[in-house]
Motif scaffolding. Structure first.
Motif, PDB file in Angstrom:
ATOM      1  N   GLU A 154      -8.895  -7.604   2.354  1.00 14.96           N
ATOM      2  CA  GLU A 154      -9.657  -6.661   3.181  1.00 14.96           C
ATOM      3  C   GLU A 154      -9.191  -6.677   4.625  1.00 14.96           C
ATOM      4  O   GLU A 154      -9.177  -5.645   5.297  1.00 14.96           O
ATOM      5  N   ALA A 155      -8.832  -7.838   5.124  1.00 10.67           N
ATOM      6  CA  ALA A 155      -8.468  -7.960   6.532  1.00 10.67           C
ATOM      7  C   ALA A 155      -6.970  -7.877   6.762  1.00 10.67           C
ATOM      8  O   ALA A 155      -6.513  -7.965   7.904  1.00 10.67           O
ATOM      9  N   GLY A 156      -6.202  -7.737   5.687  1.00 12.07           N
ATOM     10  CA  GLY A 156      -4.755  -7.767   5.827  1.00 12.07           C
ATOM     11  C   GLY A 156      -4.185  -6.484   6.398  1.00 12.07           C
ATOM     12  O   GLY A 156      -4.889  -5.524   6.704  1.00 12.07           O
ATOM     13  N   ASN A 157      -2.862  -6.481   6.521  1.00 18.27           N
ATOM     14  CA  ASN A 157      -2.129  -5.349   7.088  1.00 18.27           C
ATOM     15  C   ASN A 157      -1.513  -4.527   5.965  1.00 18.27           C
ATOM     16  O   ASN A 157      -0.630  -4.997   5.245  1.00 18.27           O
ATOM     17  N   TRP A 158      -1.983  -3.302   5.816  1.00 18.56           N
ATOM     18  CA  TRP A 158      -1.513  -2.389   4.773  1.00 18.56           C
ATOM     19  C   TRP A 158      -0.125  -1.877   5.134  1.00 18.56           C
ATOM     20  O   TRP A 158       0.101  -1.419   6.250  1.00 18.56           O
ATOM     21  N   VAL A 159       0.787  -1.942   4.166  1.00 16.03           N
ATOM     22  CA  VAL A 159       2.125  -1.378   4.388  1.00 16.03           C
ATOM     23  C   VAL A 159       2.045   0.115   4.116  1.00 16.03           C
ATOM     24  O   VAL A 159       1.762   0.541   2.986  1.00 16.03           O
ATOM     25  N   HIS A 160       2.284   0.917   5.136  1.00 16.01           N
ATOM     26  CA  HIS A 160       2.142   2.359   5.029  1.00 16.01           C
ATOM     27  C   HIS A 160       3.310   2.970   4.251  1.00 16.01           C
ATOM     28  O   HIS A 160       4.296   2.296   3.933  1.00 16.01           O
ATOM     29  N   SER A 161       3.168   4.266   3.945  1.00 17.75           N
ATOM     30  CA  SER A 161       4.183   4.956   3.143  1.00 17.75           C
ATOM     31  C   SER A 161       5.548   4.983   3.815  1.00 17.75           C
ATOM     32  O   SER A 161       6.572   5.126   3.141  1.00 17.75           O
ATOM     33  N   ASP A 162       5.577   4.860   5.146  1.00 17.31           N
ATOM     34  CA  ASP A 162       6.873   4.822   5.844  1.00 17.31           C
ATOM     35  C   ASP A 162       7.453   3.424   5.908  1.00 17.31           C
ATOM     36  O   ASP A 162       8.482   3.187   6.557  1.00 17.31           O
ATOM     37  N   GLY A 163       6.767   2.447   5.268  1.00 20.36           N
ATOM     38  CA  GLY A 163       7.290   1.084   5.192  1.00 20.36           C
ATOM     39  C   GLY A 163       7.000   0.232   6.396  1.00 20.36           C
ATOM     40  O   GLY A 163       7.646  -0.808   6.584  1.00 20.36           O
ATOM     41  N   THR A 164       5.997   0.609   7.199  1.00 22.87           N
ATOM     42  CA  THR A 164       5.697  -0.144   8.420  1.00 22.87           C
ATOM     43  C   THR A 164       4.272  -0.678   8.402  1.00 22.87           C
ATOM     44  O   THR A 164       3.420  -0.195   7.648  1.00 22.87           O
ATOM     45  N   ILE A 165       4.029  -1.681   9.245  1.00 26.13           N
ATOM     46  CA  ILE A 165       2.679  -2.158   9.540  1.00 26.13           C
ATOM     47  C   ILE A 165       2.513  -2.128  11.062  1.00 26.13           C
ATOM     48  O   ILE A 165       3.500  -2.091  11.812  1.00 26.13           O
ATOM     49  N   PHE A 166       1.257  -2.105  11.482  1.00 26.84           N
ATOM     50  CA  PHE A 166       0.979  -2.176  12.926  1.00 26.84           C
ATOM     51  C   PHE A 166       0.406  -3.544  13.239  1.00 26.84           C
ATOM     52  O   PHE A 166      -0.483  -4.043  12.536  1.00 26.84           O
ATOM     53  N   TYR A 167       0.927  -4.164  14.341  1.00 33.14           N
ATOM     54  CA  TYR A 167       0.407  -5.453  14.756  1.00 33.14           C
ATOM     55  C   TYR A 167       0.229  -5.454  16.270  1.00 33.14           C
ATOM     56  O   TYR A 167       1.058  -4.898  17.003  1.00 33.14           O
ATOM     57  N   PRO A 168      -0.879  -6.060  16.730  1.00 31.29           N
ATOM     58  CA  PRO A 168      -1.138  -6.051  18.181  1.00 31.29           C
ATOM     59  C   PRO A 168       0.032  -6.599  18.996  1.00 31.29           C
ATOM     60  O   PRO A 168       0.730  -7.520  18.578  1.00 31.29           O
ATOM     61  N   TYR A 169       0.201  -6.031  20.162  1.00 31.47           N
ATOM     62  CA  TYR A 169       1.224  -6.373  21.134  1.00 31.47           C
ATOM     63  C   TYR A 169       2.603  -5.840  20.777  1.00 31.47           C
ATOM     64  O   TYR A 169       3.309  -5.303  21.632  1.00 31.47           O
ATOM     65  N   ILE A 170       3.011  -5.987  19.513  1.00 30.23           N
ATOM     66  CA  ILE A 170       4.388  -5.605  19.175  1.00 30.23           C
ATOM     67  C   ILE A 170       4.464  -4.231  18.511  1.00 30.23           C
ATOM     68  O   ILE A 170       5.557  -3.691  18.309  1.00 30.23           O
ATOM     69  N   GLY A 171       3.300  -3.643  18.133  1.00 27.58           N
ATOM     70  CA  GLY A 171       3.304  -2.296  17.578  1.00 27.58           C
ATOM     71  C   GLY A 171       3.792  -2.243  16.134  1.00 27.58           C
ATOM     72  O   GLY A 171       3.479  -3.118  15.313  1.00 27.58           O
ATOM     73  N   LEU A 172       4.594  -1.219  15.827  1.00 24.16           N
ATOM     74  CA  LEU A 172       5.051  -1.003  14.454  1.00 24.16           C
ATOM     75  C   LEU A 172       6.168  -1.980  14.082  1.00 24.16           C
ATOM     76  O   LEU A 172       7.099  -2.208  14.866  1.00 24.16           O
ATOM     77  N   VAL A 173       6.030  -2.513  12.866  1.00 24.61           N
ATOM     78  CA  VAL A 173       7.052  -3.420  12.337  1.00 24.61           C
ATOM     79  C   VAL A 173       7.507  -2.857  10.996  1.00 24.61           C
ATOM     80  O   VAL A 173       6.685  -2.645  10.095  1.00 24.61           O
ATOM     81  N   ASN A 174       8.804  -2.630  10.853  1.00 24.44           N
ATOM     82  CA  ASN A 174       9.354  -2.117   9.597  1.00 24.44           C
ATOM     83  C   ASN A 174       9.529  -3.291   8.631  1.00 24.44           C
ATOM     84  O   ASN A 174      10.335  -4.194   8.879  1.00 24.44           O
ATOM     85  N   VAL A 175       8.761  -3.265   7.528  1.00 31.01           N
ATOM     86  CA  VAL A 175       8.776  -4.393   6.597  1.00 31.01           C
ATOM     87  C   VAL A 175       9.310  -4.018   5.221  1.00 31.01           C
ATOM     88  O   VAL A 175       9.539  -4.901   4.390  1.00 31.01           O
ATOM     89  N   GLU A 176       9.493  -2.745   4.925  1.00 28.40           N
ATOM     90  CA  GLU A 176       9.904  -2.320   3.583  1.00 28.40           C
ATOM     91  C   GLU A 176      11.272  -2.888   3.216  1.00 28.40           C
ATOM     92  O   GLU A 176      12.234  -2.821   4.000  1.00 28.40           O
ATOM     93  N   GLY A 177      11.356  -3.451   2.027  1.00 35.58           N
ATOM     94  CA  GLY A 177      12.613  -3.994   1.535  1.00 35.58           C
ATOM     95  C   GLY A 177      12.945  -5.370   2.055  1.00 35.58           C
ATOM     96  O   GLY A 177      13.989  -5.933   1.696  1.00 35.58           O
ATOM     97  N   LYS A 178      12.071  -5.932   2.887  1.00 34.09           N
ATOM     98  CA  LYS A 178      12.334  -7.247   3.464  1.00 34.09           C
ATOM     99  C   LYS A 178      11.523  -8.317   2.748  1.00 34.09           C
ATOM    100  O   LYS A 178      10.497  -8.037   2.111  1.00 34.09           O
ATOM    101  N   THR A 179      11.969  -9.558   2.863  1.00 31.61           N
ATOM    102  CA  THR A 179      11.205 -10.684   2.341  1.00 31.61           C
ATOM    103  C   THR A 179      10.211 -11.134   3.406  1.00 31.61           C
ATOM    104  O   THR A 179      10.323 -10.778   4.586  1.00 31.61           O
TER     105      THR A 179
END
Length: 379
Positions: free
Chosen positions: A114-139
């Protein structure tokens, strides 16, 4: 009554029998387009059939190679280096040690999902201070390193941990004759075909476990769960990837036809353990001891590959059980789907059938003769 009158009565009886209507269906080919077949085509079937006598010395050469236990080092290596790659729909749980306000900003009573970070359809998550992080295809290791590097601008020596709270982006599918068919999520724990079958509740009763297919990127690979699960051949196992489809068919095609002079001719199914010629004969109640020719037990096996004209139309295997101990040979001969087991009739049986067909005529002739004699001797 003289001989001429008897002959006349016999002729009349035969004419009456010929003229009688025989009950049952009839298909007349008159007026239909009948494809002409040359005499050569009619007679050359014997040239396209091979007959193999089944003896103690030949049956071993006709047996399929026995499946034995084998290791699969390639699979072991693939499992050892397996890593999960994040995809859209996954939920990530990011922990920044000593910074609880960043770890669970919505409150400590919510679950990781419930509290986690959803990976959006564009393959990114949002995190405070650093903004969008591209996580798709990464470990998760790659995402952790990138986030730690970017957070250094705001936090001194950030200690970052990243894990997947919910695996939702990638699935494999198992269909057909298992107890719980459906999709199975691909997670950070490597999953093989054997794992997937067990998670699906195991094989159903009508499963054909010898002809399983694995479809990957539109390419089918045939596998045998019999070899894997019964014989320990680990080369039949595979590490599943996203989008893989495992299909376990019904055993409808696993059937043989038992015909001829047996006590109960029928279609029978080959069970999971296989079926020998002796088992097939036993299933139909054995041969008809009064009418069967013990030397004429045949297995007719069509040639499924007809790529060249030189190939045979069928192979025929003959078992002679005039000596009943030859049934031991039959136990060593494995039947294949669509085999035809045919038991021929003994010559005396064929003669008896001809006599049975003539009996009504003979009986009718005798009755006519006796009647004529009674009329002649009537005072």
């Amino acid at each position: 009554m003289d001989f001429t009158k008897k002959l006349l009565i016999t002729a009349m009886a035969s004419t009456m029998l010929v003229g009688c209507t025989v009950p049952g269906s009839h298909l007349d080919i008159d007026g239909k387009n009948v494809v002409k077949v040359s005499e050569e085509q009619k007679n050359n079937i014997s040239e396209q059939v091979n007959v193999y006598p089944l003896t103690a010395s030949t049956v071993s050469t006709l047996k399929a190679p026995r499946v034995t236990s084998k290791e699969n080092p390639a699979l072991d290596a693939e499992v050892a280096r397996y890593q999960y790659h994040i995809g859209p729909g996954d939920i990530l749980n990011v922990t920044i040690w000593d910074h609880p306000e960043l770890t669970i900003p919505a409150g400590s009573y919510r679950s990781s999902t419930e509290a986690g970070n959803w990976v959006h359809s564009d393959g990114t998550i949002f995190y405070p201070y650093i903004g969008l992080v591209n996580v798709e295809g990464k470990t998760v290791t790659e995402v952790r390193d990138e986030m730690a590097t970017r957070l250094k601008k705001f936090i001194e020596s950030p200690q970052v941990d990243v894990n997947v709270a919910a695996f939702r982006s990638q699935k494999a599918y198992i269909t057909g004759e298992v107890n719980a068919p459906g999709q199975q999520p691909v997670t950070n724990v490597p999953m093989t075909i054997l794992d997937a079958v067990n998670k699906a509740g195991g094989l159903a009763e009508d499963a054909d476990w010898r002809n399983v297919t694995l479809t990957r990127n539109g390419v089918e690979d045939s596998l045998s769960l019999y070899a894997l699960m019964q014989r320990g051949d680990l080369t039949q196992n595979r590490l599943l990837r996203p989008g893989d489809i495992i299909h376990i068919p019904r055993n409808d095609a696993q059937k043989v036809f038992v015909m001829g002079e047996v006590n109960n001719p029928q279609l029978i199914k080959i069970d999971r353990a296989g079926m020998s010629l002796t088992e097939a004969l036993s299933t139909v109640g054995g041969i008809n001891e009064l009418e069967a020719d013990a030397t004429g037990i045949f297995v007719i096996r069509g040639n499924k590959s007809q790529s060249t004209k030189s190939q045979t139309l069928a192979n025929i295997y003959q078992l002679n059980i005039k000596d009943a101990s030859a049934l031991v040979i039959g136990t060593e001969f494995e039947l294949q789907p669509y085999d035809i087991v045919y038991v021929t009739a003994a010559p005396i049986s064929r003669w008896n059938r001809v006599v049975r067909q003539l009996l009504p005529t003979i009986t009718g002739f005798n009755e006519l003769t006796e009647g004529a004699l009674r009329i002649r001797n009537w005072p």
